[in-house]
Scaffold this active site. Structure first.
Site, PDB file in Angstrom:
ATOM      1  N   ASP A 167       0.803  -1.221   0.000  1.00 42.48           N
ATOM      2  CA  ASP A 167       0.000   0.000   0.000  1.00 42.48           C
ATOM      3  C   ASP A 167       0.838   1.273   0.000  1.00 42.48           C
ATOM      4  O   ASP A 167       0.427   2.317   0.515  1.00 42.48           O
ATOM      5  CB  ASP A 167      -0.973   0.026   1.207  1.00 42.48           C
ATOM      6  CG  ASP A 167      -1.883  -1.187   1.202  1.00 42.48           C
ATOM      7  OD1 ASP A 167      -2.233  -1.656   0.110  1.00 42.48           O
ATOM      8  OD2 ASP A 167      -2.244  -1.646   2.302  1.00 42.48           O
ATOM      9  N   LYS A 196       1.770   2.226  -5.065  1.00 43.20           N
ATOM     10  CA  LYS A 196       2.326   1.704  -6.325  1.00 43.20           C
ATOM     11  C   LYS A 196       1.388   1.974  -7.502  1.00 43.20           C
ATOM     12  O   LYS A 196       1.827   2.363  -8.577  1.00 43.20           O
ATOM     13  CB  LYS A 196       2.581   0.183  -6.194  1.00 43.20           C
ATOM     14  CG  LYS A 196       3.567  -0.180  -5.104  1.00 43.20           C
ATOM     15  CD  LYS A 196       3.656  -1.676  -4.899  1.00 43.20           C
ATOM     16  CE  LYS A 196       2.402  -2.317  -4.355  1.00 43.20           C
ATOM     17  NZ  LYS A 196       2.058  -1.967  -2.974  1.00 43.20           N
ATOM     18  N   GLY A 221      -4.588  -4.207  -3.794  1.00 44.66           N
ATOM     19  CA  GLY A 221      -5.583  -3.165  -4.071  1.00 44.66           C
ATOM     20  C   GLY A 221      -4.810  -1.927  -4.464  1.00 44.66           C
ATOM     21  O   GLY A 221      -4.153  -1.319  -3.621  1.00 44.66           O
ATOM     22  N   HIS A 222      -4.814  -1.609  -5.741  1.00 46.83           N
ATOM     23  CA  HIS A 222      -4.013  -0.486  -6.253  1.00 46.83           C
ATOM     24  C   HIS A 222      -4.959   0.636  -6.665  1.00 46.83           C
ATOM     25  O   HIS A 222      -5.793   0.467  -7.550  1.00 46.83           O
ATOM     26  CB  HIS A 222      -3.142  -0.950  -7.431  1.00 46.83           C
ATOM     27  CG  HIS A 222      -2.095  -1.949  -7.019  1.00 46.83           C
ATOM     28  ND1 HIS A 222      -1.191  -2.497  -7.885  1.00 46.83           N
ATOM     29  CD2 HIS A 222      -1.794  -2.464  -5.795  1.00 46.83           C
ATOM     30  CE1 HIS A 222      -0.393  -3.322  -7.225  1.00 46.83           C
ATOM     31  NE2 HIS A 222      -0.750  -3.322  -5.955  1.00 46.83           N
ATOM     32  N   GLN A 278       2.019  -5.883  -3.252  1.00 50.36           N
ATOM     33  CA  GLN A 278       2.510  -5.980  -1.864  1.00 50.36           C
ATOM     34  C   GLN A 278       3.832  -5.201  -1.720  1.00 50.36           C
ATOM     35  O   GLN A 278       4.051  -4.265  -2.472  1.00 50.36           O
ATOM     36  CB  GLN A 278       2.672  -7.453  -1.435  1.00 50.36           C
ATOM     37  CG  GLN A 278       1.359  -8.215  -1.293  1.00 50.36           C
ATOM     38  CD  GLN A 278       0.783  -8.730  -2.596  1.00 50.36           C
ATOM     39  OE1 GLN A 278       1.456  -9.389  -3.362  1.00 50.36           O
ATOM     40  NE2 GLN A 278      -0.478  -8.441  -2.855  1.00 50.36           N
TER      41      GLN A 278
HETATM   42  P1  GDP Z   1      -0.820   0.390  -3.481  1.00 51.61           P
HETATM   43  O1  GDP Z   1      -1.395  -0.901  -3.034  1.00 51.61           O
HETATM   44  O2  GDP Z   1       0.652   0.471  -3.260  1.00 51.61           O
HETATM   45  O3  GDP Z   1      -1.186   0.737  -4.901  1.00 51.61           O
HETATM   46  O4  GDP Z   1      -1.482   1.511  -2.566  1.00 51.61           O
HETATM   47  P2  GDP Z   1      -3.039   1.628  -2.169  1.00 51.61           P
HETATM   48  O5  GDP Z   1      -3.798   2.122  -3.328  1.00 51.61           O
HETATM   49  O6  GDP Z   1      -3.507   0.384  -1.512  1.00 51.61           O
HETATM   50  O7  GDP Z   1      -2.958   2.694  -1.006  1.00 51.61           O
HETATM   51  C1  GDP Z   1      -2.488   3.975  -1.215  1.00 51.61           C
HETATM   52  C2  GDP Z   1      -3.604   4.951  -0.836  1.00 51.61           C
HETATM   53  O8  GDP Z   1      -3.052   6.247  -0.710  1.00 51.61           O
HETATM   54  C3  GDP Z   1      -4.680   5.079  -1.895  1.00 51.61           C
HETATM   55  O9  GDP Z   1      -5.903   5.387  -1.274  1.00 51.61           O
HETATM   56  C4  GDP Z   1      -4.193   6.253  -2.759  1.00 51.61           C
HETATM   57  O10 GDP Z   1      -5.253   6.919  -3.424  1.00 51.61           O
HETATM   58  C5  GDP Z   1      -3.590   7.120  -1.709  1.00 51.61           C
HETATM   59  N1  GDP Z   1      -2.443   7.942  -2.142  1.00 51.61           N
HETATM   60  C6  GDP Z   1      -1.472   7.657  -3.034  1.00 51.61           C
HETATM   61  N2  GDP Z   1      -0.544   8.637  -3.057  1.00 51.61           N
HETATM   62  C7  GDP Z   1      -0.945   9.564  -2.156  1.00 51.61           C
HETATM   63  C8  GDP Z   1      -0.390  10.782  -1.684  1.00 51.61           C
HETATM   64  O11 GDP Z   1       0.675  11.225  -2.096  1.00 51.61           O
HETATM   65  N3  GDP Z   1      -1.084  11.446  -0.723  1.00 51.61           N
HETATM   66  C9  GDP Z   1      -2.260  10.990  -0.209  1.00 51.61           C
HETATM   67  N4  GDP Z   1      -2.857  11.695   0.743  1.00 51.61           N
HETATM   68  N5  GDP Z   1      -2.811   9.843  -0.628  1.00 51.61           N
HETATM   69  C10 GDP Z   1      -2.151   9.124  -1.568  1.00 51.61           C
HETATM   70  P1  IMO Z   2      -0.889  -4.120  -2.290  1.00 46.78           P
HETATM   71  O1  IMO Z   2      -0.447  -4.666  -3.617  1.00 46.78           O
HETATM   72  C1  IMO Z   2      -0.956  -4.557   2.031  1.00 46.78           C
HETATM   73  C2  IMO Z   2      -1.090  -8.619   3.630  1.00 46.78           C
HETATM   74  C3  IMO Z   2      -2.371  -9.073   4.325  1.00 46.78           C
HETATM   75  C4  IMO Z   2      -1.803 -10.068   5.299  1.00 46.78           C
HETATM   76  C5  IMO Z   2      -0.670 -10.719   4.524  1.00 46.78           C
HETATM   77  C6  IMO Z   2      -1.050 -12.016   3.839  1.00 46.78           C
HETATM   78  O2  IMO Z   2      -2.196  -3.424  -2.330  1.00 46.78           O
HETATM   79  O3  IMO Z   2       0.195  -3.335  -1.644  1.00 46.78           O
HETATM   80  P2  IMO Z   2      -2.608 -12.716   1.825  1.00 46.78           P
HETATM   81  O4  IMO Z   2      -3.967 -12.243   1.413  1.00 46.78           O
HETATM   82  O5  IMO Z   2      -1.566 -12.473   0.814  1.00 46.78           O
HETATM   83  O6  IMO Z   2      -2.647 -14.128   2.325  1.00 46.78           O
HETATM   84  O7  IMO Z   2      -2.246 -11.821   3.108  1.00 46.78           O
HETATM   85  O8  IMO Z   2      -0.284  -9.777   3.534  1.00 46.78           O
HETATM   86  N1  IMO Z   2      -1.293  -8.116   2.262  1.00 46.78           N
HETATM   87  C7  IMO Z   2      -1.208  -6.825   1.922  1.00 46.78           C
HETATM   88  N2  IMO Z   2      -1.017  -5.732   2.682  1.00 46.78           N
HETATM   89  N3  IMO Z   2      -1.046  -4.433   0.701  1.00 46.78           N
HETATM   90  C8  IMO Z   2      -1.217  -5.519  -0.090  1.00 46.78           C
HETATM   91  O9  IMO Z   2      -1.177  -5.457  -1.428  1.00 46.78           O
HETATM   92  C9  IMO Z   2      -1.349  -6.790   0.530  1.00 46.78           C
HETATM   93  N4  IMO Z   2      -1.539  -8.037   0.062  1.00 46.78           N
HETATM   94  C10 IMO Z   2      -1.493  -8.843   1.141  1.00 46.78           C
HETATM   95  O10 IMO Z   2      -3.008  -8.010   4.958  1.00 46.78           O
HETATM   96  O11 IMO Z   2      -1.222  -9.389   6.392  1.00 46.78           O
HETATM   97 MG    MG Z   3      -2.919  -1.593  -1.805  1.00 47.98          MG
END
Ligand code: GDP
Ligand code: IMO
Ligand code: MG
Length: 429
Positions: free
Chosen positions: A13, A16, A40-41, A230
């Site tokens: 998270d 990416k 979840g991207h 991840q």
């Molecule tokens: P990922 O899994 O690495 O793609 O990240 P996620 O989408 O799960 O989580 C990142 C969260 O932060 C999302 O809700 C994005 O919309 C948000 N986000 C990304 N970059 C920024 C930033 O620079 N500032 C803020 N406030 N939110 C951001």
């Molecule tokens: P992105 O790509 C954050 C965490 C889960 C759990 C552990 C194992 O959005 O960054 P799993 O479902 O793989 O058996 O879970 O890994 N986890 C993540 N945490 N971002 C993710 O993906 C994750 N994918 C799995 O919360 O602790």
């Molecule tokens: Mg994510």
């Protein structure tokens, strides 16, 4: 031509999805290489917000090809739902999408097994997203899995039923009550029916020999961006085992998940938050369960993109960051969510670990949070909004100092930062 790589350097998270979307115009192909719908991207632009689970984050550019690599595991039901959701927003996600025939399928019973394993673990559960990740990779490695390419063969239904039935016997043996368990709100048989319909749907998609496709594309001078899921601290080998996911989220996964070799890899862009988060169980050395962590969660809306769970928050962990950079061979850093720290007068960075009183400036084999004492260094916060910054010179001095601190300690240049969720809220240096 080379394959540039985006990798999360923390516990996932990091942002990416956003940065892949921002960089996509510079590439021809965006390729996911590992993980599944546990990811979840999030991508935001023009007041729209999309959360992608399996589809690569380059999908919003119709002239770019999006590749789901062999290292990815794919749930046809979730995959189809993603495609339909994009179509509902006027985005055709199938014309520029190709899928490796070697990618493995997540079966409905893999999801039951995931839930069953977590129930047995009880208090020591991993905190899995329950998308069937562990059991699907288990079957892949045990050579029992079903691959995407198999859906085109006559024998698909019987291999499906045979694997499903062996899973059901195992689930019964484990004492798990599958009848009362809901998968995405559906009973097992309801889910299975929709899953099989989704397999039919997938037969109409572009299923390819992706390893040949990627090498041919490179030979034609096409540029490829590999999108990690991840983060390195969730890597099955190098993360905080057993509180990890079941794939290689670090650099090695790019080669095995796309069929490329180390010589094909160009820049390795490590994505980090300006602080740290973790969702699910497991050690998190710089976690701040109190006020500072609460403020980060509220400012950064730190709730899981896949499960909605509150993310645990804490200060930047330099020991873990340097470890991830070492493992991944990171050549460039990109800092996300910088704006979340706007209101902090002082910032802390964890720069050393002590185990039972002994300084240990590396990630220990047995990373147990309770046994660690963290040494923090304090830096002044910038304490101001970043919304008006247009170039590096506009940045407040304290932010420049924070960046210099990271660059000096990691010895890797930071090439830009993100200061809001929207595509536009991005600064390249
Ligand atoms: P990922 O899994 O690495 O793609 O990240 P996620 O989408 O799960 O989580 C990142 C969260 O932060 C999302 O809700 C994005 O919309 C948000 N986000 C990304 N970059 C920024 C930033 O620079 N500032 C803020 N406030 N939110 C951001
Ligand atoms: P992105 O790509 C954050 C965490 C889960 C759990 C552990 C194992 O959005 O960054 P799993 O479902 O793989 O058996 O879970 O890994 N986890 C993540 N945490 N971002 C993710 O993906 C994750 N994918 C799995 O919360 O602790
Ligand atoms: Mg994510």
């Amino acid at each position: 031509m080379k394959v540039d790589v985006i990798l999360g350097l923390q516990w996932g998270d990091e942002g990416k999805g956003k940065i892949v979307d921002v960089l996509t115009p510079r590439y021809d192909i965006v390729a996911r290489f590992q993980g599944g719908p546990n990811a979840g991207h999030t991508i935001e632009f023009n007041k729209n917000k999309f959360i992608l689970h399996t589809i690569p984050s380059g999908i919003f550019y119709p002239d770019k090809t999006n590749l789901v690599g062999n290292g990815v595991i794919l749930d046809p039901f979730i995959f189809r739902k993603e495609i339909i959701n994009l179509a509902d927003h006027g985005i055709n996600a199938t014309s520029n999408l190709v899928i490796s025939r070697r990618a493995h399928l997540i079966l409905p019973t893999h999801r039951l097994l995931d839930a069953s394993n977590e129930t047995i673990r009880g208090a020591t559960k991993i905190g899995s997203t329950l998308k069937g990740i562990g059991p699907t990779y288990t079957d892949k490695i045990a050579r029992n899995g079903i691959r995407v390419g198999d859906i085109l063969s006559m024998g698909f239904r019987s291999s499906y039923l045979s694997l499903r039935d062996s899973h059901l016997r195992l689930i019964e043996f484990m004492g798990f009550n599958a009848d009362s368990f809901k998968i995405d709100g559906l009973s097992f048989s309801e889910y299975e029916e929709k899953w099989l319909d989704s397999v039919d749907f997938m037969r109409g998609l572009n299923l390819i020999d992706a390893e040949y496709f990627i090498h041919q594309s490179l030979a034609e001078g096409k540029k490829v961006l590999a999108e990690g899921a991840q983060g390195t601290m969730l890597d099955v080998d190098f993360g905080s085992y057993p509180f990890v996911t079941s794939s290689n989220t670090s650099i090695g996964g790019v080669c095995t998940g796309l069929g490329i070799n180390p010589g094909n890899i160009g820049e390795v862009i490590g994505v980090m938050k300006a602080y740290c988060t973790r969702v699910g169980s497991g050690p998190f050395p710089t976690e701040q369960p109190g006020d500072a962590g609460e403020r980060m969660r509220e400012q950064g809306h730190e709730y899981g993109s896949t499960t909605g769970r509150p993310r645990r928050c804490g200060w930047l962990d330099m020991v873990a960051l340097k470890y991830a950079i070492m493992i991944d061979g990171v050549t460039r850093l990109f800092m996300m969510k910088t704006d979340v720290l706007n209101d902090f007068a002082m910032l802390q960075v964890g720069t050393g670990y002590k185990v039972e009183g002994n300084q240990m400036n590396q990630v220990p084999y047995d990373l147990v949070q309770d046994k660690l004492e963290i040494t923090y260094e304090e830096l002044p916060g910038w304490n101001t909004s970043l919304s008006a910054i247009k170039c590096k010179d506009d940045m407040p001095g304290a932010l420049k100092d924070y960046i210099s601190f990271i660059e000096e300690r990691t010895r890797v240049p930071l090439i830009g930062l993100s200061y809001g969720p929207d595509r536009e809220e991005t600064l390249f240096f």
